[in-house]
Design an enzyme around this catalytic site. Sequence first.
Site, PDB file in Angstrom:
ATOM      1  CD  GLU A 160      38.999  32.852  51.521  1.00 29.61           C
ATOM      2  OE1 GLU A 160      37.842  33.313  51.548  1.00 29.61           O
ATOM      3  OE2 GLU A 160      39.805  33.069  50.586  1.00 29.61           O
ATOM      4  CD  GLN A 161      36.849  38.138  51.801  1.00 28.15           C
ATOM      5  OE1 GLN A 161      37.132  39.253  52.231  1.00 28.15           O
ATOM      6  NE2 GLN A 161      36.126  37.954  50.704  1.00 28.15           N
ATOM      7  NE  ARG A 172      33.693  29.416  38.672  1.00 28.87           N
ATOM      8  CZ  ARG A 172      34.751  30.172  38.421  1.00 28.87           C
ATOM      9  NH1 ARG A 172      35.692  30.300  39.345  1.00 28.87           N
ATOM     10  NH2 ARG A 172      34.884  30.801  37.277  1.00 28.87           N
ATOM     11  CE1 TYR A 204      31.680  23.183  32.582  1.00 34.46           C
ATOM     12  CE2 TYR A 204      31.262  24.691  30.772  1.00 34.46           C
ATOM     13  CZ  TYR A 204      31.721  24.462  32.051  1.00 34.46           C
ATOM     14  OH  TYR A 204      32.212  25.500  32.808  1.00 34.46           O
ATOM     15  CG  ASP A 228      39.256  36.616  38.326  1.00 34.64           C
ATOM     16  OD1 ASP A 228      39.751  36.416  37.199  1.00 34.64           O
ATOM     17  OD2 ASP A 228      38.229  36.057  38.733  1.00 34.64           O
TER      18      ASP A 228
END
Length: 390
Positions: free
Chosen positions: A31-32, A105, A211, A289
């Site tokens: 992970e960067q 998230r 929501y 993505d």
Amino acid sequence: MTRIAVAGGGIGGLAAALHLLQAGFDVQVYEQAPRIGEVGAGIQISPNAARLLIRLGLKSALDRAGVRPQAVHQKRWDDGRTLQRAPLGAAVEETFGAPYYHVHRGDLVELLAAALPPERLHLSHRLVDVAETGGRVTAQFENGASAEADLLVGADGIHSRVRHILFGAEKPRFTGCVAWRGLVPAERVRHLGIEVASHNWMGPDGHVVHYWVGAGRFMNVVCVTEHGAWTDESWTQKGRVDEALARYEGWHPMVRGLIEAFPETFVWALHDRLPLPRWSEGRITLLGDACHPMLPFMAQGAAQSIEDGATLAAVLTAMQGDVPAALARYEALRKPRATRLQEASSANRIRFHLPDGPAQEQRDAALAASGDRSMANIGWLYAHDAGQGT
């Protein structure tokens, strides 16, 4: 044992690593960023993704961090009239065998990272180059480190470096839509009496979705409007609450009350992308993505990245580590479904934003008559089991 390097420690990359590790593969995640985290706000985890996370042993964590909505409630923009209210909650869980969650998230990334053995997660590793020689893939990182694997998975997001290396620069298409998002503490909107559901207000040239997330501590709000001048795709650019409010002049008081309650807002431009001709090259493939970015109007971006990882693990197992054969099968299984959802998301952009008139009246009548969220109509999406690899 097949060695797999995953470039990207977001939702898709971490979920893929957990699926691959559970299947018995030697997995390392690069992970960067210097720490695990996720910008943005809420996401929806429908049963097609929830069943996969539950198989990873994450149900208790999801129950703690998430909210289980009771319905999808689609409404008219000005008077709040119900256009369609489709059940979620127990009805969806009984029908499809897994719950529906709303989750922040950041909470989802944290619980995925907590499930991964810490020695398999490498932070501050920004990928700069990838090369394949002699049946091995070598990844080079900005910090001078390198990693060798039998397979490299590019789960590095919408601005994927792996995709750029494999297929060259892309040309995202600005849709003309601009979105404001806000994360509102519950106490600021408690007086509005908002039910625990996914709410979608549809109106001329725009819509608003909101929501509960964070175990009910926050209301996630996303306001999308056409004809915006903003063109930056970043999720971290601060916007102005008064500008968002001005875009929704004349909308229902609940919509305006939510926007007025924003402690702050972030603004980003929505871009669309043509489906890639292919996702893989040799022993390198893409996920989430990086290969099938989609507009957020089916609430399936995160769910589809989770599905990708489950299918990849299943086909690698079935092909007994034959990486080229497994990647061909992975793409054959995943690409048609992801493309269908990309197209459905683009179609919803038009459908949600119809001006008042004949087309809007026809849409509303269709929603009232049968509903696109009925169990029969949504079954192709929610019943799918990406972990079967067939």
